[in-house]
Motif scaffolding. Sequence first.
Motif, PDB file in Angstrom:
ATOM      1  N   ALA A   1      16.142  -4.729 -18.123  1.00  0.00           N
ATOM      2  CA  ALA A   1      14.683  -4.847 -18.247  1.00  0.00           C
ATOM      3  C   ALA A   1      13.988  -4.109 -17.104  1.00  0.00           C
ATOM      4  O   ALA A   1      12.995  -3.393 -17.332  1.00  0.00           O
ATOM      5  N   PHE A   2      14.486  -4.263 -15.891  1.00  0.00           N
ATOM      6  CA  PHE A   2      13.938  -3.501 -14.758  1.00  0.00           C
ATOM      7  C   PHE A   2      14.089  -2.005 -15.013  1.00  0.00           C
ATOM      8  O   PHE A   2      13.167  -1.223 -14.779  1.00  0.00           O
ATOM      9  N   LEU A   3      15.252  -1.623 -15.468  1.00  0.00           N
ATOM     10  CA  LEU A   3      15.541  -0.212 -15.702  1.00  0.00           C
ATOM     11  C   LEU A   3      14.669   0.344 -16.820  1.00  0.00           C
ATOM     12  O   LEU A   3      14.138   1.458 -16.722  1.00  0.00           O
ATOM     13  N   TRP A   4      14.518  -0.418 -17.882  1.00  0.00           N
ATOM     14  CA  TRP A   4      13.693   0.005 -19.016  1.00  0.00           C
ATOM     15  C   TRP A   4      12.255   0.257 -18.567  1.00  0.00           C
ATOM     16  O   TRP A   4      11.614   1.214 -18.993  1.00  0.00           O
ATOM     17  N   LYS A   5      11.784  -0.600 -17.682  1.00  0.00           N
ATOM     18  CA  LYS A   5      10.412  -0.507 -17.188  1.00  0.00           C
ATOM     19  C   LYS A   5      10.190   0.766 -16.361  1.00  0.00           C
ATOM     20  O   LYS A   5       9.143   1.385 -16.444  1.00  0.00           O
ATOM     21  N   GLN A   6      11.190   1.176 -15.590  1.00  0.00           N
ATOM     22  CA  GLN A   6      10.978   2.300 -14.685  1.00  0.00           C
ATOM     23  C   GLN A   6      11.546   3.631 -15.170  1.00  0.00           C
ATOM     24  O   GLN A   6      11.136   4.666 -14.702  1.00  0.00           O
ATOM     25  N   GLU A   7      12.494   3.615 -16.094  1.00  0.00           N
ATOM     26  CA  GLU A   7      13.174   4.847 -16.511  1.00  0.00           C
ATOM     27  C   GLU A   7      12.364   5.581 -17.584  1.00  0.00           C
ATOM     28  O   GLU A   7      12.019   4.999 -18.613  1.00  0.00           O
ATOM     29  N   SER A   8      12.102   6.853 -17.351  1.00  0.00           N
ATOM     30  CA  SER A   8      11.327   7.625 -18.318  1.00  0.00           C
ATOM     31  C   SER A   8      12.204   8.168 -19.449  1.00  0.00           C
ATOM     32  O   SER A   8      11.736   8.338 -20.572  1.00  0.00           O
ATOM     33  N   ASN A   9      13.481   8.442 -19.168  1.00  0.00           N
ATOM     34  CA  ASN A   9      14.374   8.984 -20.189  1.00  0.00           C
ATOM     35  C   ASN A   9      15.046   7.827 -20.951  1.00  0.00           C
ATOM     36  O   ASN A   9      16.179   7.458 -20.691  1.00  0.00           O
ATOM     37  N   LYS A  10      14.319   7.287 -21.892  1.00  0.00           N
ATOM     38  CA  LYS A  10      14.799   6.134 -22.662  1.00  0.00           C
ATOM     39  C   LYS A  10      15.992   6.507 -23.556  1.00  0.00           C
ATOM     40  O   LYS A  10      16.849   5.679 -23.816  1.00  0.00           O
ATOM     41  N   THR A  11      16.067   7.758 -24.001  1.00  0.00           N
ATOM     42  CA  THR A  11      17.164   8.178 -24.877  1.00  0.00           C
ATOM     43  C   THR A  11      18.496   8.078 -24.151  1.00  0.00           C
ATOM     44  O   THR A  11      19.445   7.482 -24.668  1.00  0.00           O
ATOM     45  N   THR A  12      18.582   8.636 -22.952  1.00  0.00           N
ATOM     46  CA  THR A  12      19.816   8.553 -22.169  1.00  0.00           C
ATOM     47  C   THR A  12      20.143   7.104 -21.841  1.00  0.00           C
ATOM     48  O   THR A  12      21.295   6.680 -21.946  1.00  0.00           O
ATOM     49  N   LEU A  13      19.133   6.360 -21.477  1.00  0.00           N
ATOM     50  CA  LEU A  13      19.331   4.946 -21.151  1.00  0.00           C
ATOM     51  C   LEU A  13      19.900   4.184 -22.349  1.00  0.00           C
ATOM     52  O   LEU A  13      20.867   3.424 -22.213  1.00  0.00           O
ATOM     53  N   LEU A  14      19.331   4.391 -23.518  1.00  0.00           N
ATOM     54  CA  LEU A  14      19.827   3.708 -24.721  1.00  0.00           C
ATOM     55  C   LEU A  14      21.232   4.167 -25.090  1.00  0.00           C
ATOM     56  O   LEU A  14      22.064   3.340 -25.507  1.00  0.00           O
ATOM     57  N   LEU A  15      21.517   5.453 -24.931  1.00  0.00           N
ATOM     58  CA  LEU A  15      22.868   5.948 -25.228  1.00  0.00           C
ATOM     59  C   LEU A  15      23.900   5.295 -24.303  1.00  0.00           C
ATOM     60  O   LEU A  15      24.966   4.871 -24.769  1.00  0.00           O
ATOM     61  N   LEU A  16      23.590   5.201 -23.032  1.00  0.00           N
ATOM     62  CA  LEU A  16      24.505   4.537 -22.088  1.00  0.00           C
ATOM     63  C   LEU A  16      24.657   3.053 -22.422  1.00  0.00           C
ATOM     64  O   LEU A  16      25.756   2.505 -22.371  1.00  0.00           O
ATOM     65  N   PHE A  17      23.551   2.425 -22.777  1.00  0.00           N
ATOM     66  CA  PHE A  17      23.592   1.006 -23.120  1.00  0.00           C
ATOM     67  C   PHE A  17      24.455   0.766 -24.366  1.00  0.00           C
ATOM     68  O   PHE A  17      25.293  -0.140 -24.382  1.00  0.00           O
ATOM     69  N   VAL A  18      24.264   1.591 -25.389  1.00  0.00           N
ATOM     70  CA  VAL A  18      25.052   1.446 -26.623  1.00  0.00           C
ATOM     71  C   VAL A  18      26.525   1.746 -26.352  1.00  0.00           C
ATOM     72  O   VAL A  18      27.410   1.031 -26.850  1.00  0.00           O
ATOM     73  N   LEU A  19      26.814   2.761 -25.546  1.00  0.00           N
ATOM     74  CA  LEU A  19      28.197   3.062 -25.184  1.00  0.00           C
ATOM     75  C   LEU A  19      28.838   1.864 -24.491  1.00  0.00           C
ATOM     76  O   LEU A  19      29.965   1.479 -24.809  1.00  0.00           O
ATOM     77  N   GLN A  20      28.109   1.262 -23.580  1.00  0.00           N
ATOM     78  CA  GLN A  20      28.587   0.065 -22.890  1.00  0.00           C
ATOM     79  C   GLN A  20      28.874  -1.049 -23.899  1.00  0.00           C
ATOM     80  O   GLN A  20      29.896  -1.725 -23.811  1.00  0.00           O
ATOM     81  N   LEU A  21      27.982  -1.239 -24.856  1.00  0.00           N
ATOM     82  CA  LEU A  21      28.174  -2.280 -25.879  1.00  0.00           C
ATOM     83  C   LEU A  21      29.433  -2.020 -26.710  1.00  0.00           C
ATOM     84  O   LEU A  21      30.238  -2.930 -26.933  1.00  0.00           O
ATOM     85  N   VAL A  22      29.580  -0.799 -27.172  1.00  0.00           N
ATOM     86  CA  VAL A  22      30.725  -0.439 -28.019  1.00  0.00           C
ATOM     87  C   VAL A  22      32.032  -0.652 -27.261  1.00  0.00           C
ATOM     88  O   VAL A  22      32.988  -1.231 -27.799  1.00  0.00           O
ATOM     89  N   LEU A  23      32.081  -0.199 -26.019  1.00  0.00           N
ATOM     90  CA  LEU A  23      33.303  -0.374 -25.224  1.00  0.00           C
ATOM     91  C   LEU A  23      33.574  -1.854 -24.960  1.00  0.00           C
ATOM     92  O   LEU A  23      34.718  -2.307 -25.059  1.00  0.00           O
TER      93      LEU A  23
END
Length: 160
Positions: free
Chosen positions: A71-93
Amino acid sequence: MLKTINTHFAGIALLFLIVNLSALGLGSYLMNNGPGSEWYLQLNKAPWTPPGWMFGLAWTAIMICFSVFMAFLWKQESNKTTLLLLFVLQLVLNVGWSPVFFRFHLILSALIIIVALTLVVGLFMFKYISGLNWKTIFVVPYFIWLVLATSLNAYILANN
């Protein structure tokens, strides 16, 4: 205004928590009987293996912390696409490790998955530390737990 910001932050943290806990639930479901299976109980496990009850407690606390971090990261990170890709990769693994290890007994494959997961969580920790500063502390428990879990997986591979 401040109340709106806090409500928005809490909503994002809650959304991440729901997704993270759902992923843990799915992983648990996919591993079948997992830690209670005869296969697992007969393995030569590391002397530093925590008691079984600790895993559920640890994962719940870790996912609460990680959801706050996201949530902190979502609030401050402008590149949401990279953030979501990393988050989904983490979920899948994260979800993928459980059935690979517990259901299919592919210890080496599971070790590869958990090393990759540890690297992704480490990337979260180090890539975003400059923007989050002290708030990065919320991802540290996840990283430490994964280092422990990786050592447990490696020990089982080496000793069975």
